[in-house]
Scaffold this motif. Structure first.
Motif, PDB file in Angstrom:
ATOM      1  N   LYS A   9       0.842  -1.205   0.000  1.00 37.20           N
ATOM      2  CA  LYS A   9       0.000   0.000   0.000  1.00 37.20           C
ATOM      3  C   LYS A   9       0.877   1.255   0.000  1.00 37.20           C
ATOM      4  O   LYS A   9       0.636   2.184  -0.759  1.00 37.20           O
ATOM      5  CB  LYS A   9      -0.927  -0.018   1.220  1.00 37.20           C
ATOM      6  CG  LYS A   9      -1.829   1.191   1.304  1.00 37.20           C
ATOM      7  CD  LYS A   9      -3.273   0.783   1.513  1.00 37.20           C
ATOM      8  CE  LYS A   9      -4.195   1.987   1.631  1.00 37.20           C
ATOM      9  NZ  LYS A   9      -4.437   2.628   0.355  1.00 37.20           N
ATOM     10  N   GLN A  10       1.914   1.241   0.846  1.00 34.80           N
ATOM     11  CA  GLN A  10       2.854   2.370   0.906  1.00 34.80           C
ATOM     12  C   GLN A  10       3.555   2.540  -0.440  1.00 34.80           C
ATOM     13  O   GLN A  10       3.787   3.654  -0.900  1.00 34.80           O
ATOM     14  CB  GLN A  10       3.902   2.107   1.996  1.00 34.80           C
ATOM     15  CG  GLN A  10       3.893   3.120   3.091  1.00 34.80           C
ATOM     16  CD  GLN A  10       5.085   2.907   4.017  1.00 34.80           C
ATOM     17  OE1 GLN A  10       5.739   1.866   4.038  1.00 34.80           O
ATOM     18  NE2 GLN A  10       5.369   3.922   4.804  1.00 34.80           N
ATOM     19  N   MET A  11       3.900   1.411  -1.054  1.00 35.65           N
ATOM     20  CA  MET A  11       4.586   1.442  -2.345  1.00 35.65           C
ATOM     21  C   MET A  11       3.687   2.109  -3.394  1.00 35.65           C
ATOM     22  O   MET A  11       4.172   2.924  -4.188  1.00 35.65           O
ATOM     23  CB  MET A  11       4.954   0.020  -2.772  1.00 35.65           C
ATOM     24  CG  MET A  11       5.922  -0.028  -3.917  1.00 35.65           C
ATOM     25  SD  MET A  11       6.353  -1.706  -4.368  1.00 35.65           S
ATOM     26  CE  MET A  11       7.610  -2.045  -3.151  1.00 35.65           C
ATOM     27  N   GLN A  12       2.402   1.784  -3.382  1.00 35.23           N
ATOM     28  CA  GLN A  12       1.465   2.393  -4.323  1.00 35.23           C
ATOM     29  C   GLN A  12       1.383   3.903  -4.100  1.00 35.23           C
ATOM     30  O   GLN A  12       1.388   4.673  -5.052  1.00 35.23           O
ATOM     31  CB  GLN A  12       0.075   1.777  -4.181  1.00 35.23           C
ATOM     32  CG  GLN A  12      -0.095   0.550  -5.045  1.00 35.23           C
ATOM     33  CD  GLN A  12      -1.514   0.011  -4.979  1.00 35.23           C
ATOM     34  OE1 GLN A  12      -2.097  -0.151  -3.917  1.00 35.23           O
ATOM     35  NE2 GLN A  12      -2.059  -0.284  -6.148  1.00 35.23           N
ATOM     36  N   GLU A  13       1.312   4.297  -2.824  1.00 36.68           N
ATOM     37  CA  GLU A  13       1.224   5.725  -2.489  1.00 36.68           C
ATOM     38  C   GLU A  13       2.477   6.470  -2.948  1.00 36.68           C
ATOM     39  O   GLU A  13       2.394   7.544  -3.545  1.00 36.68           O
ATOM     40  CB  GLU A  13       1.018   5.919  -0.981  1.00 36.68           C
ATOM     41  CG  GLU A  13      -0.367   5.547  -0.504  1.00 36.68           C
ATOM     42  CD  GLU A  13      -0.484   5.464   1.022  1.00 36.68           C
ATOM     43  OE1 GLU A  13       0.441   5.929   1.729  1.00 36.68           O
ATOM     44  OE2 GLU A  13      -1.504   4.939   1.492  1.00 36.68           O
ATOM     45  N   LYS A  14       3.641   5.878  -2.658  1.00 37.25           N
ATOM     46  CA  LYS A  14       4.903   6.531  -3.040  1.00 37.25           C
ATOM     47  C   LYS A  14       5.072   6.580  -4.556  1.00 37.25           C
ATOM     48  O   LYS A  14       5.563   7.569  -5.094  1.00 37.25           O
ATOM     49  CB  LYS A  14       6.094   5.812  -2.396  1.00 37.25           C
ATOM     50  CG  LYS A  14       6.239   6.117  -0.919  1.00 37.25           C
ATOM     51  CD  LYS A  14       7.483   5.474  -0.350  1.00 37.25           C
ATOM     52  CE  LYS A  14       7.619   5.792   1.125  1.00 37.25           C
ATOM     53  NZ  LYS A  14       8.880   5.292   1.684  1.00 37.25           N
ATOM     54  N   ALA A  15       4.664   5.500  -5.235  1.00 39.75           N
ATOM     55  CA  ALA A  15       4.758   5.469  -6.698  1.00 39.75           C
ATOM     56  C   ALA A  15       3.895   6.576  -7.296  1.00 39.75           C
ATOM     57  O   ALA A  15       4.328   7.292  -8.203  1.00 39.75           O
ATOM     58  CB  ALA A  15       4.314   4.105  -7.229  1.00 39.75           C
ATOM     59  N   LYS A  16       2.696   6.725  -6.763  1.00 39.25           N
ATOM     60  CA  LYS A  16       1.795   7.775  -7.258  1.00 39.25           C
ATOM     61  C   LYS A  16       2.391   9.161  -6.981  1.00 39.25           C
ATOM     62  O   LYS A  16       2.362  10.043  -7.846  1.00 39.25           O
ATOM     63  CB  LYS A  16       0.420   7.646  -6.599  1.00 39.25           C
ATOM     64  CG  LYS A  16      -0.562   8.629  -7.156  1.00 39.25           C
ATOM     65  CD  LYS A  16      -1.967   8.429  -6.650  1.00 39.25           C
ATOM     66  CE  LYS A  16      -2.819   9.509  -7.282  1.00 39.25           C
ATOM     67  NZ  LYS A  16      -4.186   9.306  -7.301  1.00 39.25           N
ATOM     68  N   GLU A  17       2.969   9.328  -5.792  1.00 34.75           N
ATOM     69  CA  GLU A  17       3.577  10.614  -5.433  1.00 34.75           C
ATOM     70  C   GLU A  17       4.746  10.947  -6.372  1.00 34.75           C
ATOM     71  O   GLU A  17       4.868  12.073  -6.854  1.00 34.75           O
ATOM     72  CB  GLU A  17       4.062  10.551  -3.980  1.00 34.75           C
ATOM     73  CG  GLU A  17       4.468  11.888  -3.428  1.00 34.75           C
ATOM     74  CD  GLU A  17       4.912  11.811  -1.978  1.00 34.75           C
ATOM     75  OE1 GLU A  17       5.801  12.591  -1.606  1.00 34.75           O
ATOM     76  OE2 GLU A  17       4.386  10.969  -1.215  1.00 34.75           O
ATOM     77  N   ILE A  18       5.589   9.955  -6.644  1.00 30.63           N
ATOM     78  CA  ILE A  18       6.728  10.161  -7.559  1.00 30.63           C
ATOM     79  C   ILE A  18       6.213  10.520  -8.949  1.00 30.63           C
ATOM     80  O   ILE A  18       6.690  11.457  -9.584  1.00 30.63           O
ATOM     81  CB  ILE A  18       7.644   8.911  -7.604  1.00 30.63           C
ATOM     82  CG1 ILE A  18       8.419   8.796  -6.286  1.00 30.63           C
ATOM     83  CG2 ILE A  18       8.605   8.973  -8.786  1.00 30.63           C
ATOM     84  CD1 ILE A  18       9.206   7.505  -6.117  1.00 30.63           C
TER      85      ILE A  18
END
Length: 167
Positions: A70-79
């Motif tokens: 979930k964190q990975m998805q959030e960070k990917a979207k942020e990047i």
């Protein structure tokens, strides 16, 4: 065992760590591993209007360490939204950017930005980094470092001891 302390109270040693500027000048990798180096490099890039490159690189490094899906998805979207989208606030200039779309964010994986990160690393390495090493910002920091350090042969152990023990 007794230690002879330098004037700042830290143990004195004939094997001093290499100066940070010397490490930074050795490679961009060394510079990016040192928080102070990153800070100075960011200051320089800000003046060149290309700070987004190092910020993107750092964001990718942080992203690769992310374990939680979930964190990975959030960070990917942020990047993506910050650096890669056509509407990005700090858009980086990478090849293949026009083909990127939000679909890549559905199945994130630690190395999904690796090719783009490598492009930005090479851009910094062969462009901004060499200018950074010639910049006033870097040279001033290097001079300050050299002034803080006494020449190694100027102070013998006896002189340090006499200063410490007032003999």
């Amino acid at each position: 065992m007794e230690y002879i302390h330098s004037s700042d109270g830290s143990p004195s040693s004939s094997h001093q760590n290499p100066k940070s500027t010397a490490k930074w000048a050795a490679s961009l990798e060394n510079l990016l591993e040192d928080p102070e180096g990153v800070k100075r490099f960011r200051e320089f890039l800000k003046k060149e209007f290309s700070e987004e490159n190092v910020l993107f690189w750092l964001a990718c490094e942080d992203f690769k360490k992310t374990q939680d899906k979930k964190q990975m998805q959030e960070k990917a979207k942020e990047i993506y939204m910050t650096f890669l989208s056509s509407k990005a606030s700090s858009q980086v200039n990478v090849e293949g950017q026009s083909r990127l779309n939000e679909k890549i964010l559905e199945e994130p994986h630690p190395l999904m930005f690796q090719k783009l990160q490598d492009q930005i690393f090479n851009l910094m390495k062969y462009d901004s980094y060499s200018r950074f090493l010639k910049s006033d910002l870097f040279l001033k920091h290097k001079r300050t470092e050299e002034e803080e350090e006494d020449p190694p042969d100027a102070q013998t152990a006896a002189k340090r001891a006499s200063r410490i023990y007032n003999t």
